[in-house]
Design a protein around this motif. Structure first.
Motif, PDB file in Angstrom:
ATOM      1  N   THR A  34      34.301 112.256  88.534  1.00 50.12           N
ATOM      2  CA  THR A  34      33.591 112.472  89.714  1.00 50.12           C
ATOM      3  C   THR A  34      33.187 111.390  90.553  1.00 50.12           C
ATOM      4  OG1 THR A  34      31.455 112.482  88.764  1.00 50.12           O
ATOM      5  CG2 THR A  34      32.461 114.530  88.413  1.00 50.12           C
ATOM      6  N   GLY A  37      33.374 109.900  96.903  1.00 53.05           N
ATOM      7  CA  GLY A  37      34.543 109.717  97.874  1.00 53.05           C
ATOM      8  C   GLY A  37      34.544 108.649  98.843  1.00 53.05           C
ATOM      9  N   GLN A  55      32.027 113.224  99.648  1.00 47.40           N
ATOM     10  CA  GLN A  55      32.391 114.408  99.150  1.00 47.40           C
ATOM     11  C   GLN A  55      31.758 114.598  97.754  1.00 47.40           C
ATOM     12  OE1 GLN A  55      35.321 115.926 100.753  1.00 47.40           O
ATOM     13  NE2 GLN A  55      34.481 114.552 102.630  1.00 47.40           N
ATOM     14  N   HIS A  57      33.657 115.157  94.858  1.00 48.69           N
ATOM     15  CA  HIS A  57      34.886 115.145  94.260  1.00 48.69           C
ATOM     16  C   HIS A  57      34.537 115.440  92.598  1.00 48.69           C
ATOM     17  CE1 HIS A  57      37.293 113.963  97.441  1.00 48.69           C
ATOM     18  NE2 HIS A  57      37.011 112.904  97.530  1.00 48.69           N
ATOM     19  N   ILE A  80      43.630 110.166  90.993  1.00 48.92           N
ATOM     20  CA  ILE A  80      42.432 109.724  91.294  1.00 48.92           C
ATOM     21  C   ILE A  80      42.228 108.375  91.035  1.00 48.92           C
ATOM     22  CG2 ILE A  80      41.059 110.914  89.326  1.00 48.92           C
ATOM     23  CD1 ILE A  80      39.289 110.777  92.667  1.00 48.92           C
ATOM     24  N   PRO A  86      40.905 109.874  96.265  1.00 48.11           N
ATOM     25  CA  PRO A  86      41.954 110.441  95.959  1.00 48.11           C
ATOM     26  C   PRO A  86      43.234 109.734  96.545  1.00 48.11           C
ATOM     27  CG  PRO A  86      40.311 111.811  96.813  1.00 48.11           C
ATOM     28  CD  PRO A  86      39.998 110.613  96.884  1.00 48.11           C
ATOM     29  N   MET A 133      37.587 113.663 104.465  1.00 47.97           N
ATOM     30  CA  MET A 133      37.924 112.988 103.140  1.00 47.97           C
ATOM     31  C   MET A 133      38.691 111.891 103.267  1.00 47.97           C
ATOM     32  SD  MET A 133      39.750 114.830  99.750  1.00 47.97           S
ATOM     33  CE  MET A 133      41.210 114.099  99.967  1.00 47.97           C
ATOM     34  N   HIS A 135      41.334 109.087 101.938  1.00 49.24           N
ATOM     35  CA  HIS A 135      42.305 108.937 100.825  1.00 49.24           C
ATOM     36  C   HIS A 135      43.390 107.980 101.044  1.00 49.24           C
ATOM     37  CE1 HIS A 135      43.604 111.956 103.849  1.00 49.24           C
ATOM     38  NE2 HIS A 135      44.799 111.694 103.590  1.00 49.24           N
ATOM     39  N   ARG A 243      41.283 120.735  98.584  1.00 52.12           N
ATOM     40  CA  ARG A 243      39.931 120.709  97.920  1.00 52.12           C
ATOM     41  C   ARG A 243      39.237 121.797  98.515  1.00 52.12           C
ATOM     42  NH1 ARG A 243      39.831 119.678  93.447  1.00 52.12           N
ATOM     43  NH2 ARG A 243      37.626 118.701  93.413  1.00 52.12           N
TER      44      ARG A 243
END
Length: 253
Positions: A34, A37, A55, A57, A80, A86, A133, A135, A243
Motif C-alpha cells: 500500500t 502513490g 492515491q 494504492h 508495483i 505503479p 496517478m 506511474h 484502479r
C-alpha cells in the motif's frame, strides 16, 4: 500463519515536508503493498494542469508465484515498485490523424502509442493520468540507482522484477523498413507495433523474464518493453483494468 510487515517513511523531494508511507504485508500467501502513490523524487513538468495527486494504492499479489500453462496479456498495471509507484508501460492511446495531437482512444488505426516513444514523460520516465496517478512507463534512474540489491518491484503475478542495467537484454527489436499503414514513416518506436519479438536476440523471453538460479524472474530493461507486458503466473485482479474501474483514465501526455 506467517505475517511480515515492512513500513517505509520516505521524505519527498518536492519542496514539502510530506511523508510518503509504504507498507508491505505478507500473509496467507499474499503480498500486499500500500502507498499514497507520491514518488520521493521530483516530478514533471508535463502538460498544463497535470499534477501528482495522492492515491490510495493497495496492490496484492501472490507471495509464492508459480509458472502456469497460460500467458496473461492486457494487464493494466505491470507491477508495483518497492517505493509504492505503479508500473504502467502500456497506453490506451492510438494513432488518429484526425486529431490535433495525432492520437485518441479510437482503436481503429491499430497503432497503439508507446508511452516512452509518443507521450511526454518527466526525467524519471513517468507522468500522471487523468486522475493524477503517477506511474512509470520506463526506467526511473533515481530509483534504480538507489537499489540496495537488484529487486526493483513485484509483478502483477507476484514474481520479482529486478533491474541489473545492461546485464540483461530484451529480445524485442525495432522492425526494419516503413510502416505499411496508419501513420506511415519508419518504425521508430512511437508505436507498440513498431517492435517485434526476435527470440534469442537478447537474454529475456517475450515477457521480459528468464529462469535464474531455479526461479523465474522478470527484468526491467532500459529498452522496450521496459517492464513485463505479459505474465507467466496467475495475475492478481488488483492489476487488471483501471484502479476503480475497467477503463483507466487517460494519460496526460
Amino acid at each position: 500463519m506467517k505475517t511480515l510487515v515492512t513500513t517505509l517513511a520516505l521524505t519527498l523531494l518536492t519542496g514539502s515536508a510530506v511523508q510518503a508511507h509504504i507498507t508491505m504485508v505478507v500473509e496467507n500467501d499474499q503480498r500486499c503493498i500500500t502507498s499514497d502513490g507520491v514518488p520521493e523524487h521530483e516530478t514533471g513538468p508535463w502538460r498544463e494542469g497535470a499534477t501528482v495527486e495522492e492515491q490510495d494504492h493497495a496492490f496484492c499479489m501472490d507471495a509464492t508465484p508459480e509458472i502456469t500453462d497460460t500467458v496473461t496479456r492486457n494487464v493494466h498495471v505491470s507491477g508495483i515498485t518497492m517505493t509504492g509507484i505503479p508500473l504502467r508501460p502500456g497506453t490506451a492511446e492510438y494513432y488518429d490523424g484526425s486529431t490535433e495531437r495525432g492520437y485518441s482512444r479510437d482503436r481503429a488505426s491499430g497503432w497503439n502509442v508507446e508511452g516512452m516513444g509518443g507521450l511526454i514523460m518527466d526525467a524519471q520516465s513517468g507522468h500522471v493520468d487523468g486522475s493524477g496517478m503517477y506511474h512509470y512507463h520506463g526506467i526511473p534512474s533515481e530509483v534504480v540507482s538507489d537499489l540496495d540489491d537488484a529487486l526493483f518491484a513485484y509483478a502483477a503475478d507476484g514474481f520479482e522484477i529486478r533491474y541489473v542495467g545492461d546485464q540483461m537484454q530484451s529480445s524485442w527489436q525495432l522492425k526494419s523498413g516503413e510502416r505499411e499503414s496508419g501513420p506511415g514513416g519508419a518504425h521508430d518506436g512511437t508505436y507498440v507495433q513498431d517492435y517485434e519479438f526476435v527470440e534469442g536476440s537478447g537474454t529475456l523471453d517475450e515477457c521480459n523474464g528468464t529462469m535464474l538460479d531455479g526461479e523465474y524472474v522478470y527484468f526491467a530493461t532500459d529498452t522496450f518493453p521496459f517492464f513485463p507486458r505479459c505474465f507467466k503466473g496467475t495475475v492478481s485482479s488488483d492489476f487488471i483494468g483501471g484502479r476503480g474501474g475497467p477503463t483507466p483514465p487517460p494519460d496526460n501526455g
